[in-house]
Design an enzyme around this catalytic site. Sequence first.
Site, PDB file in Angstrom:
ATOM      1  CE  LYS A 156      -1.853   2.734   2.953  1.00 49.41           C
ATOM      2  NZ  LYS A 156      -1.712   3.977   2.162  1.00 49.41           N
ATOM      3  CD  GLU A 200      12.843   3.648   8.485  1.00 46.28           C
ATOM      4  OE1 GLU A 200      12.712   4.652   9.249  1.00 46.28           O
ATOM      5  OE2 GLU A 200      12.955   3.722   7.266  1.00 46.28           O
ATOM      6  CB  CYS A 207      13.058   8.330   8.448  1.00 50.63           C
ATOM      7  SG  CYS A 207      14.023   7.236   7.404  1.00 50.63           S
ATOM      8  CD  GLU A 225      10.026  12.288  11.756  1.00 46.96           C
ATOM      9  OE1 GLU A 225       8.915  11.764  11.868  1.00 46.96           O
ATOM     10  OE2 GLU A 225      11.018  11.696  11.296  1.00 46.96           O
TER      11      GLU A 225
HETATM   12  P1  NAI Z   1       1.820   8.388   8.189  1.00 41.83           P
HETATM   13  O1  NAI Z   1       2.622   7.614   9.162  1.00 41.83           O
HETATM   14  O2  NAI Z   1       0.388   8.692   8.547  1.00 41.83           O
HETATM   15  O3  NAI Z   1       1.814   7.644   6.751  1.00 41.83           O
HETATM   16  C1  NAI Z   1       2.708   6.636   6.340  1.00 41.83           C
HETATM   17  C2  NAI Z   1       1.929   5.484   5.724  1.00 41.83           C
HETATM   18  O4  NAI Z   1       1.081   4.927   6.717  1.00 41.83           O
HETATM   19  C3  NAI Z   1       1.005   5.877   4.573  1.00 41.83           C
HETATM   20  O5  NAI Z   1       0.985   4.854   3.614  1.00 41.83           O
HETATM   21  C4  NAI Z   1      -0.344   5.960   5.247  1.00 41.83           C
HETATM   22  O6  NAI Z   1      -1.423   5.751   4.355  1.00 41.83           O
HETATM   23  C5  NAI Z   1      -0.247   4.840   6.248  1.00 41.83           C
HETATM   24  N1  NAI Z   1      -1.156   4.948   7.398  1.00 41.83           N
HETATM   25  C6  NAI Z   1      -1.583   6.077   8.017  1.00 41.83           C
HETATM   26  N2  NAI Z   1      -2.419   5.776   9.026  1.00 41.83           N
HETATM   27  C7  NAI Z   1      -2.520   4.428   9.054  1.00 41.83           C
HETATM   28  C8  NAI Z   1      -3.238   3.503   9.875  1.00 41.83           C
HETATM   29  N3  NAI Z   1      -4.011   3.923  10.870  1.00 41.83           N
HETATM   30  N4  NAI Z   1      -3.098   2.184   9.627  1.00 41.83           N
HETATM   31  C9  NAI Z   1      -2.300   1.740   8.636  1.00 41.83           C
HETATM   32  N5  NAI Z   1      -1.620   2.568   7.819  1.00 41.83           N
HETATM   33  C10 NAI Z   1      -1.707   3.890   8.027  1.00 41.83           C
HETATM   34  O7  NAI Z   1       2.585   9.733   7.896  1.00 41.83           O
HETATM   35  P2  NAI Z   1       1.986  11.101   7.331  1.00 41.83           P
HETATM   36  O8  NAI Z   1       0.671  11.407   8.013  1.00 41.83           O
HETATM   37  O9  NAI Z   1       1.972  11.038   5.880  1.00 41.83           O
HETATM   38  O10 NAI Z   1       3.087  12.124   7.817  1.00 41.83           O
HETATM   39  C11 NAI Z   1       3.068  12.594   9.160  1.00 41.83           C
HETATM   40  C12 NAI Z   1       4.435  12.681   9.744  1.00 41.83           C
HETATM   41  O11 NAI Z   1       4.967  11.366   9.809  1.00 41.83           O
HETATM   42  C13 NAI Z   1       5.467  13.444   8.943  1.00 41.83           C
HETATM   43  O12 NAI Z   1       5.414  14.810   9.219  1.00 41.83           O
HETATM   44  C14 NAI Z   1       6.732  12.827   9.447  1.00 41.83           C
HETATM   45  O13 NAI Z   1       7.089  13.421  10.665  1.00 41.83           O
HETATM   46  C15 NAI Z   1       6.362  11.399   9.702  1.00 41.83           C
HETATM   47  N6  NAI Z   1       6.782  10.511   8.595  1.00 41.83           N
HETATM   48  C16 NAI Z   1       7.898   9.747   8.762  1.00 41.83           C
HETATM   49  C17 NAI Z   1       8.353   8.959   7.738  1.00 41.83           C
HETATM   50  C18 NAI Z   1       9.569   8.122   7.877  1.00 41.83           C
HETATM   51  O14 NAI Z   1      10.165   7.742   6.875  1.00 41.83           O
HETATM   52  N7  NAI Z   1       9.972   7.749   9.074  1.00 41.83           N
HETATM   53  C19 NAI Z   1       7.686   8.936   6.436  1.00 41.83           C
HETATM   54  C20 NAI Z   1       6.485   9.725   6.373  1.00 41.83           C
HETATM   55  C21 NAI Z   1       6.079  10.495   7.432  1.00 41.83           C
END
Ligand code: NAI
Length: 509
Positions: A207, A282, A316, A413
């Site tokens: 996904k 991660e 990240c 972050e």
């Molecule tokens: P997110 O963690 O919500 O999204 C990442 C993935 O998780 C996406 O595919 C999303 O559809 C999925 N997701 C979201 N909620 C979910 C749930 N309840 N169950 C299963 N899958 C779910 O991140 P978002 O909202 O796009 O960004 C928010 C913050 O997260 C950013 O500002 C950043 O700080 C952090 N982030 C960190 C990343 C990393 O590589 N460690 C990557 C992206 C965001």
Amino acid sequence: MNASPALTQYQIPLQPDPSAAVAKFLKRPPRLFIGGEWVESKSRERISVVDPATGREIASVADANEADVDRAVAAARKAFESGPWADMLPADRQALLWKLSDLVEKNMDELAELESIDNGKTKFMATVVDVAGTRDYFRYMAGWATRIEGSTFATSIHGPPGVKFHTYTQREPVGVVAQIVPWNFPLAMAAWKLGPALATGCTCILKPAEQTPLTALRLAELIAEAGFPPGVVNVLTGLGETTGAALVAHPGVDKVAFTGSTPVGKLINKSATDTLKRVSLELGGKSPVIVLPDADIDSVIGGAANAIFFNAGQVCCAGTRLFAHKKVFDRVVEGISTAASSIQLGPGLDPKTQMGPLVSREQQERVLGYIESGRKEGATVVAGGETPSSPGFYVKPTVLANVRSDMKVVREEIFGPVLVAQRFEDLDDIAALANDTPYGLAASIWSNDLRAVQRLVPRIRAGTVWVNCHNFVDPNMPFGGFKQSGFGREHGRAVLDLYTELKSVCMAI
Ligand code: NAI
Ligand code: MG
């Protein structure tokens, strides 16, 4: 269309038109890739795909619902348990992965362009980092398919008289894996997930993030072209709260592999507990860049600027907290700020652009909100600090000095091009300062004092410690977090543990 020479760094040029191949791809109807076929979603909901450089919709994709998740899990289960994949020789899985990497290479230009208009990063970076990295990752993981091994070992079992035991372990694929990836390196993150799963013989439901689904859909086409049997890889576009959550809760999924935010990682871990799925996470980071007094200042300035501004800080393991010794602090901060102010912002398809917009309006607002909170709490904006006038989601590369450890900008972050800089005086304090965060993904130390470096490395609570460099990853170098940056290590031999179960066989002979 292109920038005229008179434009200053913060006057944003227009996004050039996409190539014919990409324009055609964008017009395809929203479809899901299930069981080797492009099928319509059972949901009528659509997700708008927006070019971050213009704020305009360029495509739309389906928001897969629970019925779609059921179908995808059934297809993955069937492919795992019966049919050509279940019986395939490791060497044939290896050949398929290698073929896929060749197809990624052959379609590099189109994939890079898609990634650029979907995520905002420059096409140049998408080419040399994301797509080349994806090709190399599949190629690297292809090699592991034929190198999976167990061990034989001695036992001291008191069995019936005369009975001996032959004991050994073997590694078997963990099963159906749900892989949920973020938007900062969409294709490369998909490769980090799919590569080891396919090498070990698992089947997958990928996904992509709702902000950046395009390259995953193109990759699904290449997976079919490479000849992977139907159902081995399924791709569901959809929101985290709907598709993602349904995948994590589904009893037919054996393992969840997730890269994304720490709050969502916690939710996933809780939800997966009900079915005791295997989970690897991660998550976020707030990685320190530690500059010791003897460091080579020029390389620190270039390296630290790149540590925070690469991919517009949406990394990240980005080097977000600078700790420079008081002797060098002013020179380092001045150098990074000058570098920040010289970065040319613009749309990803313009070859003059050095930094693109952030991925979404939401992310732009989040990052600007952090800068504002830093200002309110007393930080000094030394560079950037605002958005240029443009409908795109830009944020100027920003350096905040005079920050304290209790400020929100230091604790949380930000995931944007924002560096927080602090000075330190005593080498004995630096490990405690660097570790004063819930995260533990990465860190870098800048110094040529071997003794100081070697003493510091074991005191840093982070999964990767770079020395005189930052942000370098390699398929053979384990990557993952301490503390709230998650658990499990991707890459290298270590990732095989995440995608296999270890079976002990004890045979009376
Ligand atoms: P997110 O963690 O919500 O999204 C990442 C993935 O998780 C996406 O595919 C999303 O559809 C999925 N997701 C979201 N909620 C979910 C749930 N309840 N169950 C299963 N899958 C779910 O991140 P978002 O909202 O796009 O960004 C928010 C913050 O997260 C950013 O500002 C950043 O700080 C952090 N982030 C960190 C990343 C990393 O590589 N460690 C990557 C992206 C965001
Ligand atoms: Mg979210």
